[in-house]
Design an enzyme around this catalytic site. Structure first.
Site, PDB file in Angstrom:
ATOM      1  N   ARG A  83      -6.652  -9.695  -1.366  1.00 48.67           N
ATOM      2  CA  ARG A  83      -5.377  -9.989  -0.707  1.00 48.67           C
ATOM      3  C   ARG A  83      -5.427  -9.435   0.705  1.00 48.67           C
ATOM      4  O   ARG A  83      -5.642  -8.241   0.900  1.00 48.67           O
ATOM      5  CB  ARG A  83      -4.219  -9.368  -1.485  1.00 48.67           C
ATOM      6  CG  ARG A  83      -2.904  -9.602  -0.772  1.00 48.67           C
ATOM      7  CD  ARG A  83      -1.691  -8.945  -1.412  1.00 48.67           C
ATOM      8  NE  ARG A  83      -0.598  -9.093  -0.460  1.00 48.67           N
ATOM      9  CZ  ARG A  83       0.291  -8.167  -0.152  1.00 48.67           C
ATOM     10  NH1 ARG A  83       0.281  -6.995  -0.750  1.00 48.67           N
ATOM     11  NH2 ARG A  83       1.213  -8.389   0.767  1.00 48.67           N
ATOM     12  N   HIS A 129       2.859  -9.819   7.289  1.00 52.50           N
ATOM     13  CA  HIS A 129       2.889  -8.412   6.869  1.00 52.50           C
ATOM     14  C   HIS A 129       3.267  -7.577   8.106  1.00 52.50           C
ATOM     15  O   HIS A 129       2.463  -6.789   8.601  1.00 52.50           O
ATOM     16  CB  HIS A 129       1.539  -8.007   6.271  1.00 52.50           C
ATOM     17  CG  HIS A 129       1.580  -6.768   5.411  1.00 52.50           C
ATOM     18  ND1 HIS A 129       1.100  -6.739   4.127  1.00 52.50           N
ATOM     19  CD2 HIS A 129       2.033  -5.512   5.664  1.00 52.50           C
ATOM     20  CE1 HIS A 129       1.248  -5.510   3.619  1.00 52.50           C
ATOM     21  NE2 HIS A 129       1.810  -4.745   4.530  1.00 52.50           N
ATOM     22  N   GLU A 176       7.325  -7.629   1.531  1.00 49.16           N
ATOM     23  CA  GLU A 176       8.382  -6.632   1.481  1.00 49.16           C
ATOM     24  C   GLU A 176       9.527  -6.828   2.468  1.00 49.16           C
ATOM     25  O   GLU A 176       9.692  -6.063   3.428  1.00 49.16           O
ATOM     26  CB  GLU A 176       7.779  -5.228   1.653  1.00 49.16           C
ATOM     27  CG  GLU A 176       6.679  -4.939   0.638  1.00 49.16           C
ATOM     28  CD  GLU A 176       6.157  -3.512   0.703  1.00 49.16           C
ATOM     29  OE1 GLU A 176       6.358  -2.837   1.722  1.00 49.16           O
ATOM     30  OE2 GLU A 176       5.541  -3.074  -0.282  1.00 49.16           O
ATOM     31  N   ASN A 332       5.208  -5.367  -5.465  1.00 43.54           N
ATOM     32  CA  ASN A 332       4.583  -4.197  -4.841  1.00 43.54           C
ATOM     33  C   ASN A 332       5.303  -2.973  -5.378  1.00 43.54           C
ATOM     34  O   ASN A 332       6.527  -2.872  -5.255  1.00 43.54           O
ATOM     35  CB  ASN A 332       4.774  -4.206  -3.321  1.00 43.54           C
ATOM     36  CG  ASN A 332       3.860  -5.185  -2.617  1.00 43.54           C
ATOM     37  OD1 ASN A 332       3.101  -5.917  -3.257  1.00 43.54           O
ATOM     38  ND2 ASN A 332       3.923  -5.202  -1.303  1.00 43.54           N
ATOM     39  N   TYR A 334       4.989   1.471  -6.276  1.00 46.87           N
ATOM     40  CA  TYR A 334       4.212   2.704  -6.104  1.00 46.87           C
ATOM     41  C   TYR A 334       4.672   3.858  -6.973  1.00 46.87           C
ATOM     42  O   TYR A 334       3.869   4.698  -7.348  1.00 46.87           O
ATOM     43  CB  TYR A 334       4.262   3.141  -4.625  1.00 46.87           C
ATOM     44  CG  TYR A 334       3.414   2.258  -3.737  1.00 46.87           C
ATOM     45  CD1 TYR A 334       3.890   1.037  -3.278  1.00 46.87           C
ATOM     46  CD2 TYR A 334       2.119   2.623  -3.403  1.00 46.87           C
ATOM     47  CE1 TYR A 334       3.106   0.201  -2.498  1.00 46.87           C
ATOM     48  CE2 TYR A 334       1.325   1.793  -2.614  1.00 46.87           C
ATOM     49  CZ  TYR A 334       1.818   0.592  -2.168  1.00 46.87           C
ATOM     50  OH  TYR A 334       1.030  -0.226  -1.407  1.00 46.87           O
ATOM     51  N   GLU A 398       0.547  -5.093  -4.858  1.00 50.77           N
ATOM     52  CA  GLU A 398       0.214  -3.783  -4.280  1.00 50.77           C
ATOM     53  C   GLU A 398       0.592  -2.685  -5.244  1.00 50.77           C
ATOM     54  O   GLU A 398       1.658  -2.725  -5.862  1.00 50.77           O
ATOM     55  CB  GLU A 398       1.014  -3.498  -3.000  1.00 50.77           C
ATOM     56  CG  GLU A 398       0.360  -3.924  -1.737  1.00 50.77           C
ATOM     57  CD  GLU A 398       1.206  -3.590  -0.512  1.00 50.77           C
ATOM     58  OE1 GLU A 398       1.775  -2.482  -0.432  1.00 50.77           O
ATOM     59  OE2 GLU A 398       1.281  -4.465   0.363  1.00 50.77           O
TER      60      GLU A 398
END
Ligand code: GBH
Length: 552
Positions: A83, A129, A176, A332, A334, A398
């Site tokens: 990606r 991005h 995002e 995405n 985390y 991500e």
């Protein structure tokens, strides 16, 4: 801390895509090569105080020059997919719909795409991005000008489909939207850095601009998807969607206010863009249009309640373009935040985040950045929540971890990135259980990031790579985590084409709340899923579907 106990029979289907992710401005450098126009990050990153170490993106990991090396690295890890993002201002240096295309920029990406395919690596391409052409900001304030930006973005997207769509079959429109809007126009920590805080920015209004920017981002995405579907999809046969950042939100404790707060956090982080239908009516359209799944339909009620008429509204025509404009859910993620009601941070839904549990313990291992701790159970809960709520196949685009003080360690030491290995061990275990036990339709996983790189406002201090980059020599060294991921996916993704592609669930009856579903209570240790074998994946999926349909 988890000790994963993944049953050895668990597998991912052979068409599961896995690999690593990057973004143009974070790796390319060479900001004035090949006729590239400036992006909003070029000058912003040079303003004193905007990056932690005062460093900019002029060189980054020098991937514009070293793409062959990056490719060799991907091959050495054995990835199935990569990606990466395209820099708009390399392709259209001035950005606008009447501005010229740079053939040199096109050639750079075109050659790279060919080289990936020659090695059997599937390109997974992000159109945007965060590196908006500077000219579009100078001309009309970029994302703040809906009429202009939608047209310019759609033209840019069309150029990409025309030039690369014969070979690229996986498109992400935006990375995002929350970060684009909130960090760029609200907190002002990312380019263009607008904010009400006059110490930070001479211009901006954090109470209105982020919501306006977000609105333009949604529309730009949606009209680009429409263009793809109407003009390219039939011929090129690819798929397209958006990718949203969103971390799992867990109530701080069992109080109703904090349970509600966790849902509010999800509504603003994810629901704002996923634009879920109001819950009451969620099931009706899906009953009548069995092939028109729920994903996009109206802003969450809580967003309206919180913002009133500061939340821009869509016309009927716009709604018809926005609704259903993503082929999949791009995820995405985390970390997990413990959520407490209160505070005045609208960007988090007036919810306070903490990693400290009521008993004073920490949720997980602390990363280098304050906002990130390791909590793999949250990853599984988020997958379940998203799948039940939006009924779309999920692509994890991500996911990653920055080891504390890695930048201060000598290379030999940094390569043994135990905390990052532990993070990926937990997450992969959660991933395969979500697929095999919970029946979640996950089709891809990309770890962030292939390389240590320009970490935006953190400069080069925070390292997210599974590959160490020595910025003095630009040499790359595989970290233990890179090798862990490579081996894990080689061991768990089926080798041959012996399985059918995962069957997506077509219809959902209910849009469940975050906290009150089966998996969500498992977070608090109350329920345990216990089906054990990988052939049960389709069965689990059907069961998940039936129980959702029955509203269980
Ligand atoms: C990703 O965003 C980006 O896509 C990627 O480019 C980046 O390198 C990677 O993360 C690692 O950071 O405390 O208000 O500033 C991750 C989503 C959302 C995580 C905002 C950090 C901090 C919120 N990010 N969050 S705030």
């Amino acid at each position: 801390m988890v000790t994963p106990n993944t049953p050895s029979s668990y597998e991912l289907p052979s068409n599961f895509l896995w690999g690593f992710a990057t973004a143009s401005f974070q790796i390319e450098g060479s900001t004035d090569a090949g006729g590239r126009g400036k992006s909003i990050w070029d000058d912003f990153s040079k303003i004193p105080g905007k990056t932690l170490d005062g460093r900019d993106g002029d060189v980054a990991t020098d991937s514009y020059n070293r793409w062959q090396e990056d490719l060799d690295l991907l091959v050495s890890y054995g990835v199935k997919s990569y990606r990466f993002s395209l820099a708009w201002s390399r392709i259209i240096p001035l950005g606008g719909r009447d501005d010229p295309i740079s053939e040199e920029g096109i050639k750079f990406y075109s050659d790279f795409i060919d080289a990936l395919l020659a090695k059997g690596i599937t390109p997974f391409v992000t159109l945007y991005h965060w590196d908006l052409p500077q000219t579009l900001h100078d001309r009309y304030l970029g994302w703040l000008n809906k009429t202009e930006i939608v047209q310019d973005y759609v033209r840019y997207a069309r150029v990409c489909f025309e030039r690369f769509g014969d070979r690229v079959k996986h498109w992400l429109t935006m990375n995002e939207p929350w970060c684009i809007s909130i960090l760029g126009y609200g907190r002002g920590v990312f380019a263009p850095g607008r904010s009400s805080d006059r110490l930070r920015s001479p211009e901006g209004d954090s109470s209105t601009e982020p919501w306006i920017a977000g609105h333009s981002v949604i529309l730009s995405h949606a009209y680009a998807v429409r263009a793809y579907r109407e003009e390219f999809k039939q011929k090129q046969g690819g798929e397209i969607g958006v990718t949203l950042n969103g971390d799992w939100a867990m109530p701080y404790d069992d109080s109703p206010a904090n349970i509600e707060a966790a849902q509010h956090a999800l509504d603003v982080a994810i629901g704002w863009f996923a634009v879920s239908r109001p819950r009451l009516f969620a099931s009706l359209p899906s009953l009548f249009h069995l092939h028109d799944p729920i994903y996009l339909g109206s802003y969450p009620a809580y967003m309206k309640e919180m913002l009133g008429d500061r939340l821009p509204s869509f016309t009927e025509e716009e709604w018809s373009v926005v609704k259903g404009s993503s082929d999949f859910y791009g995820m995405n993620t985390y970390t997990t935040n413990l959520c407490k009601a209160g505070g005045e941070d609208e960007f988090q839904g007036n919810v306070e985040y903490t990693f400290t549990r009521p008993d004073g313990t920490q949720l997980g291992t602390q990363a280098h950045c304050a906002w990130l701790q390791d909590y793999p159970e949250g990853f599984r809960d988020l997958l379940n929540y998203l799948y039940k709520r939006y009924r779309k196949p999920i692509y994890v685009t991500e996911n990653g971890f920055a080891v504390k003080d890695e930048d201060k360690k000598p290379v030999e030491e940094a390569l043994h990135d135990d905390d990052r290995v532990q993070y990926y061990r937990g997450v992969t275990d959660s991933l395969i259980k979500a697929v095999n036990e919970d029946g979640v339709d996950v089709r891809a996983y990309f770890a962030w990031s292939l390389l240590d790189n320009f970490e935006w406002a953190d400069g080069y201090v925070t390292r997210f790579g599974v590959t160490y980059v020595d910025y003095k020599t630009q040499k790359r060294y595989a970290k233990d985590s890179g090798n862990f991921i490579a081996k894990w996916f080689q061991d768990h993704v089926q080798q041959e084409e012996k399985d059918a592609p995962p069957t997506p669930v077509k219809n959902a009856k209910e849009v469940p709340p975050a906290h009150g579903s089966k998996r969500a209570s498992a977070v608090h240790g109350k329920t345990k899923e216990n089906s054990k074998r990988s052939w049960k994946a389709p069965l689990a999926r059907i069961t998940a579907y039936v129980s959702t349909f029955l509203g269980l």
